[in-house]
Structures are given as C-alpha cells and as structure tokens.
Design an enzyme around this catalytic site. Structure first.
Site, PDB file in Angstrom:
ATOM      1  N   HIS A  72       0.836  -1.211   0.000  1.00 30.08           N
ATOM      2  CA  HIS A  72       0.000   0.000   0.000  1.00 30.08           C
ATOM      3  C   HIS A  72       0.868   1.257   0.000  1.00 30.08           C
ATOM      4  O   HIS A  72       1.803   1.361   0.789  1.00 30.08           O
ATOM      5  CB  HIS A  72      -0.904   0.013   1.229  1.00 30.08           C
ATOM      6  CG  HIS A  72      -2.071  -0.922   1.108  1.00 30.08           C
ATOM      7  ND1 HIS A  72      -3.115  -0.932   1.994  1.00 30.08           N
ATOM      8  CD2 HIS A  72      -2.356  -1.885   0.196  1.00 30.08           C
ATOM      9  CE1 HIS A  72      -3.997  -1.840   1.633  1.00 30.08           C
ATOM     10  NE2 HIS A  72      -3.549  -2.448   0.554  1.00 30.08           N
ATOM     11  N   TYR A 200      -9.241   5.057   7.941  1.00 31.44           N
ATOM     12  CA  TYR A 200      -9.381   5.330   9.376  1.00 31.44           C
ATOM     13  C   TYR A 200     -10.463   6.398   9.536  1.00 31.44           C
ATOM     14  O   TYR A 200     -10.296   7.516   9.062  1.00 31.44           O
ATOM     15  CB  TYR A 200      -8.066   5.848   9.963  1.00 31.44           C
ATOM     16  CG  TYR A 200      -6.966   4.798  10.050  1.00 31.44           C
ATOM     17  CD1 TYR A 200      -6.207   4.450   8.936  1.00 31.44           C
ATOM     18  CD2 TYR A 200      -6.684   4.156  11.259  1.00 31.44           C
ATOM     19  CE1 TYR A 200      -5.205   3.494   9.024  1.00 31.44           C
ATOM     20  CE2 TYR A 200      -5.677   3.201  11.351  1.00 31.44           C
ATOM     21  CZ  TYR A 200      -4.949   2.869  10.234  1.00 31.44           C
ATOM     22  OH  TYR A 200      -3.957   1.922  10.328  1.00 31.44           O
ATOM     23  N   PRO A 292      -3.888  -0.582  18.757  1.00 29.80           N
ATOM     24  CA  PRO A 292      -3.627  -0.982  17.368  1.00 29.80           C
ATOM     25  C   PRO A 292      -3.791   0.137  16.328  1.00 29.80           C
ATOM     26  O   PRO A 292      -3.469  -0.064  15.159  1.00 29.80           O
ATOM     27  CB  PRO A 292      -4.644  -2.101  17.115  1.00 29.80           C
ATOM     28  CG  PRO A 292      -5.683  -1.941  18.159  1.00 29.80           C
ATOM     29  CD  PRO A 292      -5.049  -1.281  19.328  1.00 29.80           C
ATOM     30  N   LYS A 296       1.416  -0.801  15.124  1.00 34.65           N
ATOM     31  CA  LYS A 296       2.829  -0.870  15.504  1.00 34.65           C
ATOM     32  C   LYS A 296       3.239  -2.104  16.305  1.00 34.65           C
ATOM     33  O   LYS A 296       4.426  -2.419  16.401  1.00 34.65           O
ATOM     34  CB  LYS A 296       3.203   0.386  16.313  1.00 34.65           C
ATOM     35  CG  LYS A 296       3.253   1.650  15.485  1.00 34.65           C
ATOM     36  CD  LYS A 296       4.521   1.733  14.665  1.00 34.65           C
ATOM     37  CE  LYS A 296       4.445   2.703  13.532  1.00 34.65           C
ATOM     38  NZ  LYS A 296       4.184   2.121  12.222  1.00 34.65           N
ATOM     39  N   TYR A 384       4.071   6.209  10.458  1.00 36.92           N
ATOM     40  CA  TYR A 384       3.210   5.089  10.072  1.00 36.92           C
ATOM     41  C   TYR A 384       3.996   4.031   9.299  1.00 36.92           C
ATOM     42  O   TYR A 384       3.826   2.834   9.520  1.00 36.92           O
ATOM     43  CB  TYR A 384       2.044   5.612   9.232  1.00 36.92           C
ATOM     44  CG  TYR A 384       0.934   4.598   9.011  1.00 36.92           C
ATOM     45  CD1 TYR A 384      -0.107   4.456   9.919  1.00 36.92           C
ATOM     46  CD2 TYR A 384       0.929   3.776   7.879  1.00 36.92           C
ATOM     47  CE1 TYR A 384      -1.120   3.532   9.727  1.00 36.92           C
ATOM     48  CE2 TYR A 384      -0.080   2.841   7.676  1.00 36.92           C
ATOM     49  CZ  TYR A 384      -1.095   2.727   8.600  1.00 36.92           C
ATOM     50  OH  TYR A 384      -2.095   1.801   8.404  1.00 36.92           O
TER      51      TYR A 384
HETATM   52  P1  RFL Z   1       2.409 -12.555  21.286  1.00 36.41           P
HETATM   53  O1  RFL Z   1       1.974 -12.591  19.889  1.00 36.41           O
HETATM   54  O2  RFL Z   1       1.390 -12.304  22.347  1.00 36.41           O
HETATM   55  O3  RFL Z   1       3.159 -13.924  21.587  1.00 36.41           O
HETATM   56  C1  RFL Z   1       3.527 -14.322  22.883  1.00 36.41           C
HETATM   57  C2  RFL Z   1       3.558 -15.827  22.939  1.00 36.41           C
HETATM   58  O4  RFL Z   1       3.984 -16.240  24.240  1.00 36.41           O
HETATM   59  C3  RFL Z   1       3.164 -17.321  24.680  1.00 36.41           C
HETATM   60  N1  RFL Z   1       3.199 -17.352  26.170  1.00 36.41           N
HETATM   61  C4  RFL Z   1       3.882 -18.272  26.877  1.00 36.41           C
HETATM   62  N2  RFL Z   1       4.643 -19.298  26.497  1.00 36.41           N
HETATM   63  C5  RFL Z   1       5.195 -20.052  27.480  1.00 36.41           C
HETATM   64  N3  RFL Z   1       5.005 -19.812  28.804  1.00 36.41           N
HETATM   65  C6  RFL Z   1       4.250 -18.789  29.229  1.00 36.41           C
HETATM   66  N4  RFL Z   1       4.081 -18.562  30.520  1.00 36.41           N
HETATM   67  C7  RFL Z   1       3.657 -17.954  28.234  1.00 36.41           C
HETATM   68  N5  RFL Z   1       2.857 -16.862  28.287  1.00 36.41           N
HETATM   69  C8  RFL Z   1       2.593 -16.518  27.041  1.00 36.41           C
HETATM   70  C9  RFL Z   1       1.802 -16.995  24.113  1.00 36.41           C
HETATM   71  O5  RFL Z   1       0.972 -18.144  24.030  1.00 36.41           O
HETATM   72  C10 RFL Z   1       2.161 -16.428  22.755  1.00 36.41           C
HETATM   73  O6  RFL Z   1       2.197 -17.420  21.751  1.00 36.41           O
HETATM   74  O7  RFL Z   1       3.548 -11.475  21.531  1.00 36.41           O
HETATM   75  P2  RFL Z   1       4.739 -10.958  20.529  1.00 36.41           P
HETATM   76  O8  RFL Z   1       5.469 -12.121  19.938  1.00 36.41           O
HETATM   77  O9  RFL Z   1       5.479  -9.951  21.301  1.00 36.41           O
HETATM   78  O10 RFL Z   1       3.961 -10.269  19.308  1.00 36.41           O
HETATM   79  C11 RFL Z   1       3.226  -9.093  19.510  1.00 36.41           C
HETATM   80  C12 RFL Z   1       2.059  -9.016  18.526  1.00 36.41           C
HETATM   81  O11 RFL Z   1       1.317 -10.226  18.596  1.00 36.41           O
HETATM   82  C13 RFL Z   1       1.140  -7.818  18.825  1.00 36.41           C
HETATM   83  O12 RFL Z   1       1.899  -6.697  19.185  1.00 36.41           O
HETATM   84  C14 RFL Z   1       0.263  -7.436  17.601  1.00 36.41           C
HETATM   85  O13 RFL Z   1      -0.668  -8.441  17.315  1.00 36.41           O
HETATM   86  C15 RFL Z   1      -0.459  -6.112  17.854  1.00 36.41           C
HETATM   87  N6  RFL Z   1      -1.372  -5.709  16.763  1.00 36.41           N
HETATM   88  C16 RFL Z   1      -0.892  -5.123  15.598  1.00 36.41           C
HETATM   89  N7  RFL Z   1       0.432  -4.949  15.423  1.00 36.41           N
HETATM   90  C17 RFL Z   1       0.908  -4.439  14.243  1.00 36.41           C
HETATM   91  O14 RFL Z   1       2.127  -4.267  14.114  1.00 36.41           O
HETATM   92  N8  RFL Z   1       0.085  -4.123  13.173  1.00 36.41           N
HETATM   93  C18 RFL Z   1      -1.251  -4.283  13.281  1.00 36.41           C
HETATM   94  O15 RFL Z   1      -1.947  -4.055  12.279  1.00 36.41           O
HETATM   95  C19 RFL Z   1      -1.801  -4.765  14.522  1.00 36.41           C
HETATM   96  N9  RFL Z   1      -3.118  -4.943  14.657  1.00 36.41           N
HETATM   97  C20 RFL Z   1      -2.741  -5.903  16.887  1.00 36.41           C
HETATM   98  C21 RFL Z   1      -3.601  -5.498  15.810  1.00 36.41           C
HETATM   99  C22 RFL Z   1      -3.299  -6.471  18.033  1.00 36.41           C
HETATM  100  C23 RFL Z   1      -4.661  -6.632  18.126  1.00 36.41           C
HETATM  101  N10 RFL Z   1      -5.147  -7.232  19.314  1.00 36.41           N
HETATM  102  C24 RFL Z   1      -5.945  -8.396  19.312  1.00 36.41           C
HETATM  103  C25 RFL Z   1      -4.618  -6.817  20.600  1.00 36.41           C
HETATM  104  C26 RFL Z   1      -4.961  -5.646  15.904  1.00 36.41           C
HETATM  105  C27 RFL Z   1      -5.512  -6.186  17.063  1.00 36.41           C
HETATM  106  C28 RFL Z   1      -7.017  -6.275  17.130  1.00 36.41           C
HETATM  107  C1  PHB Z   2      -5.355  -4.909  10.612  1.00 39.59           C
HETATM  108  O1  PHB Z   2      -5.803  -5.746  11.421  1.00 39.59           O
HETATM  109  O2  PHB Z   2      -5.274  -5.133   9.387  1.00 39.59           O
HETATM  110  C2  PHB Z   2      -4.944  -3.576  11.112  1.00 39.59           C
HETATM  111  C3  PHB Z   2      -5.151  -3.261  12.444  1.00 39.59           C
HETATM  112  C4  PHB Z   2      -4.799  -1.993  12.903  1.00 39.59           C
HETATM  113  C5  PHB Z   2      -4.263  -1.069  12.017  1.00 39.59           C
HETATM  114  C6  PHB Z   2      -4.033  -1.400  10.699  1.00 39.59           C
HETATM  115  C7  PHB Z   2      -4.376  -2.664  10.234  1.00 39.59           C
HETATM  116  O3  PHB Z   2      -3.948   0.177  12.447  1.00 39.59           O
END
Ligand code: RFL
Ligand code: PHB
Length: 389
Positions: A72, A200, A292, A296, A384
């Site tokens: 994008h 957005y 989110p 980031k 961004y």
């Molecule tokens: P994770 O993905 O939470 O992985 C951590 C892992 O550790 C395990 N764990 C354990 N394992 C062993 N022993 C224990 N005691 C443990 N406790 C936990 C867990 O089961 C898991 O598998 O952390 P990590 O690797 O730091 O990754 C971070 C990302 O997952 C997170 O920051 C993103 O998903 C945030 N996020 C977004 N980030 C972006 O860069 N771009 C996006 O577009 C974006 N959109 C989002 C998002 C997060 C969202 N939610 C659900 C909070 C959109 C949403 C809706």
């Molecule tokens: C996505 O889930 O695709 C997503 C979430 C948050 C953003 C951008 C993309 O800011």
C-alpha cells in the site's frame, strides 16, 4: 538440556528472534504454552512496515509475503463525511504491506521446522530462574514431566500476560500505562475490501477502521465500549453500525457477508522499563503494548528481535557485551516513539467519553490540519511507515 538462548513464547517476537539467531549460528530453544494451531488461530495484526518485511527476507521467509502481500502506498483519513488521502510513498518514499500476523507466524514456524530447530509446544508452568547470575535456567512441565534447560540467556517473548516480566522482583521494573475507555470489535469476512487502501474513520458514533487481509478477505473494526460482548453484535448489527460510521461513498460501496471471526480487544498503552534484567531480556508485547490504531505492535516485536539478535551475535562473535548492555536503551527509544505515535492516532480518531463537544472539535481541527499541511502529513507518514532500525 542446554542451549545458548532459551526463548519463552512462539509469537512473532520469539519466532523471529529464534530464526535470526539460527541465521547467526546461535542455537536456541523455544518454549510455548499453547499448541501451534492455537497460536496460528489468533487473528491479530495485519500491517507490516518495510523494515519488518526486510527482516523476514533476512531469515529467508519473505517469499510468500512478497508474492501474496498487498503493498500500500497510502492510507485514507475520513472525517466530516469526506475522505482524505495520505500519500505515504510520495511523502516518504516508503510503503507498508498488508500480510496477516497468522501468515508471518506460519512462515516462521515452517522455516523453524525445516531447519530442525527445537520448539516445545504445550510447555506448561515455564519458570525462569537465576537470571541475575551467570547461569540462568528454566524449568517447564510437558506431559506431566518436569524438564530443566540451562542456558546463557533467556529471551522473554511471552506477550503481555507472560511469565518473564512477572518473574522480575518487585521494584526492579518501572511501569508506564494508559488504559483507554473503549475497545475494538473486529470482524473478518470473506468479502472484497471496501477500498484498496485502509480507511481510518473519525465519527461522532465512534471510530471505525476498514482494513483487509487480501483482495477477497476484509477486516473491519468498530470502537465499542469496554463492557460490550461479541454476542451483542450479530453480523447485521455490525454492518449497520459500520455503514453509519463510513462516508457516504464507502457506505454504499461496502460489500457485506457472513463473519468468519469476531472478537473484542481492549486498548492499552504500556511500557516496562528496563527491558533487561541480568541475563533475561524482554522483547515485543512482554515489554510494551500499544493500541492498534498505529499498527505498531507486531512491527515493534520485530525491531526488538532485530536488536536482541544483533546483541547476542556481538556477544558470541566478538566477545563483546556492548550490544547486550545497550539493548534496553536502544529498544526502548524506538518503542517509546511508537507508543507516542499510537497514542496520538488513538487520541485523534476515537470518541472519548470525557472530552465532549470541545474535544470532538479539536479532533476535527487536528485532522483537517494533518490533511492540509505537508509537514504534518509527512510526520504521520514517516511514523506510520516505520522509523528506521
Ligand atoms: P504474542 O503474539 O502475544 O506472543 C507471545 C507468545 O507467548 C506465549 N506465552 C507463553 N509461552 C510459554 N510460557 C508462558 N508462561 C507464556 N505466556 C505466554 C503466548 O501463548 C504467545 O504465543 O507477543 P509478541 O510475539 O510480542 O507479538 C506481539 C504481537 O502479537 C502484537 O503486538 C500485535 O498483534 C499487535 N497488533 C498489531 N500490530 C501491528 O504491528 N500491526 C497491526 O496491524 C496490529 N493490529 C494488533 C492489531 C493487536 C490486536 N489485538 C488483538 C490486541 C490488531 C488487534 C485487534
Ligand atoms: C489490521 O488488522 O489489518 C490492522 C489493524 C490496525 C491497524 C491497521 C491494520 O492500524
């Protein structure tokens, strides 16, 4: 059992760190509490910075992202019934890529398996010990049997609710937190996205985001209250509410269909300082959480993994502790900028219960300024698309 780096958590931070270390010839083991299927089933992030894609390339797993990811060049900000485009490529020369976290995770898991690296799934009761000494170790329980791992370093990549940060003695961590008075209700549907770029939306009924996973799979989010529940949101209600928050053209272009996933996530900004405790290092959500709105979280997990892997490489290849000594400062400096940007985007785009009509007018003034001033637009685009690392 013995390894150089014991990694807790097989999310993006842990898997990428493991793969980078493998590339540098540093052996590592990952302990994950859940099954691989469970980790892959979590629908989360969708947007990758160029720097994150480069890291996937560095560990040899970027092929599918380049083939299937959607590049994008801009995003749109919608307010007052009209859409305004931010030309990120034109302003910064940089793009972003739509490629789901589930796909990133799958690619990294497959590469790890292909390289024969050790991952223990369903590792229960993982406990880090003695990380304030030169001989840290971990215990975990698998199939009712307790195992021990001796290691040089522990990497806490276990997310916000993990055991690593919780194992640090009280008083050794300073926490910074902002909890927002709303959440995001997200749905995934097998429908073409309403627009080819993300929209957005700032709206008096609350924020809405139109994003996607592919040209035939859409992801939409609605700001919702913290005590809301997915059962209150049958698909029809979701689509009706989304249409009300979109500009007239998007509302009429929107193609609806049955949802294939629906979930609510609270929004929070959180930073733990420092990110190093002796021989244990935190990376990703274990150390910081961002709302989110700035996309980031996953990208910060990737930059932490990059800094930490580089620090370990320096330690083993050059017998220098400089990298591990600087890790916390370097990673926190980048994380705080993403925390600021995510907080700013969240503040500008959501409906806040306590700021009233004055707050709403200030948001529109800011959005209007951002969309007219090249300097402001460039600042948004620069953050961004991702600050350098
Ligand atoms: P994770 O993905 O939470 O992985 C951590 C892992 O550790 C395990 N764990 C354990 N394992 C062993 N022993 C224990 N005691 C443990 N406790 C936990 C867990 O089961 C898991 O598998 O952390 P990590 O690797 O730091 O990754 C971070 C990302 O997952 C997170 O920051 C993103 O998903 C945030 N996020 C977004 N980030 C972006 O860069 N771009 C996006 O577009 C974006 N959109 C989002 C998002 C997060 C969202 N939610 C659900 C909070 C959109 C949403 C809706
Ligand atoms: C996505 O889930 O695709 C997503 C979430 C948050 C953003 C951008 C993309 O800011």
């Amino acid at each position: 059992m013995r390894t150089k780096v014991a990694i807790i958590g097989a999310g993006p931070a842990g898997l990428l760190l493991g793969q980078l270390l493998h590339t540098y010839g540093i052996d590592n083991i990952i302990l994950e509490r859940q099954t691989a299927e469970y980790v892959l089933g979590r629908i989360r992030a969708g947007l990758l910075e160029e720097g994150t894609v480069k890291l996937l390339d560095e560990v040899g797993v970027g092929g599918r992202a380049h083939h299937e990811g959607l590049v994008h060049n801009g995003i749109e900000l919608a307010f007052g019934g009209a859409r305004h485009r931010i030309d990120m490529k034109g302003l910064t020369g940089k793009t972003v890529m739509i490629y789901g976290q589930t796909e990133v995770t799958l690619d990294l898991m497959n590469a790890r398996k292909a390289a024969g690296l050790s991952t223990v799934y369903q590792a229960a009761d993982v406990r880090p010990y003695d990380f304030d000494t030169d001989r840290p170790r971990l215990t975990y329980v698998k199939d009712g049997i307790t195992h021990e791992i001796d290691c040089d370093f522990i990497a806490g990549c276990d997310g916000f609710h993990g055991i690593s940060r919780a194992s640090v003695k009280p008083g050794a961590i300073e926490e910074f937190e902002r909890v927002y008075p709303f959440g995001w209700l997200g749905i995934l549907s097998e429908t073409p996205p309403v627009s080819h770029e993300l929209i957005y939306n700032n709206h008096e009924r609350g924020f809405a985001l139109c994003t996607m996973r592919s040209t035939h799979r859409s992801r939409y989010y609605l700001q919702c209250s913290l005590d809301d529940h997915v059962d209150n949101w049958p698909d029809e209600r979701f689509w009706d509410e989304l249409k009300r928050r979109l500009d007239p053209k998007a509302a009429s272009d929107l193609i609806t269909g049955p949802s294939i996933e629906k979930s609510i996530a609270p929004l929070r900004s959180y930073v733990a300082e420092p990110m190093r405790f002796g021989r244990m290092f935190l990376a990703g959500d274990a150390a910081h959480i961002v709302p989110p709105t700035g996309a980031k979280g996953l990208n910060l997990a990737a930059s932490d993994a990059h800094y930490l892997a580089g620090a370990f490489r320096e330690y083993y290849d050059e017998q220098s502790s400089a990298g591990i000594d600087h890790y916390s400062t370097t990673a926190l400096s980048r994380a705080w900028k993403a925390v600021r940007f995510s907080w700013w985007m969240t503040s500008m785009l959501h409906k806040f219960p306590d700021t009233g009509t004055f707050g709403a007018r200030i948001q529109v003034a800011e959005l209007d300024y951002v969309c007219r001033s090249k300097a402001a637009m460039t600042s948004l685009a620069e953050n961004y698309t991702g600050l350098p690392f």
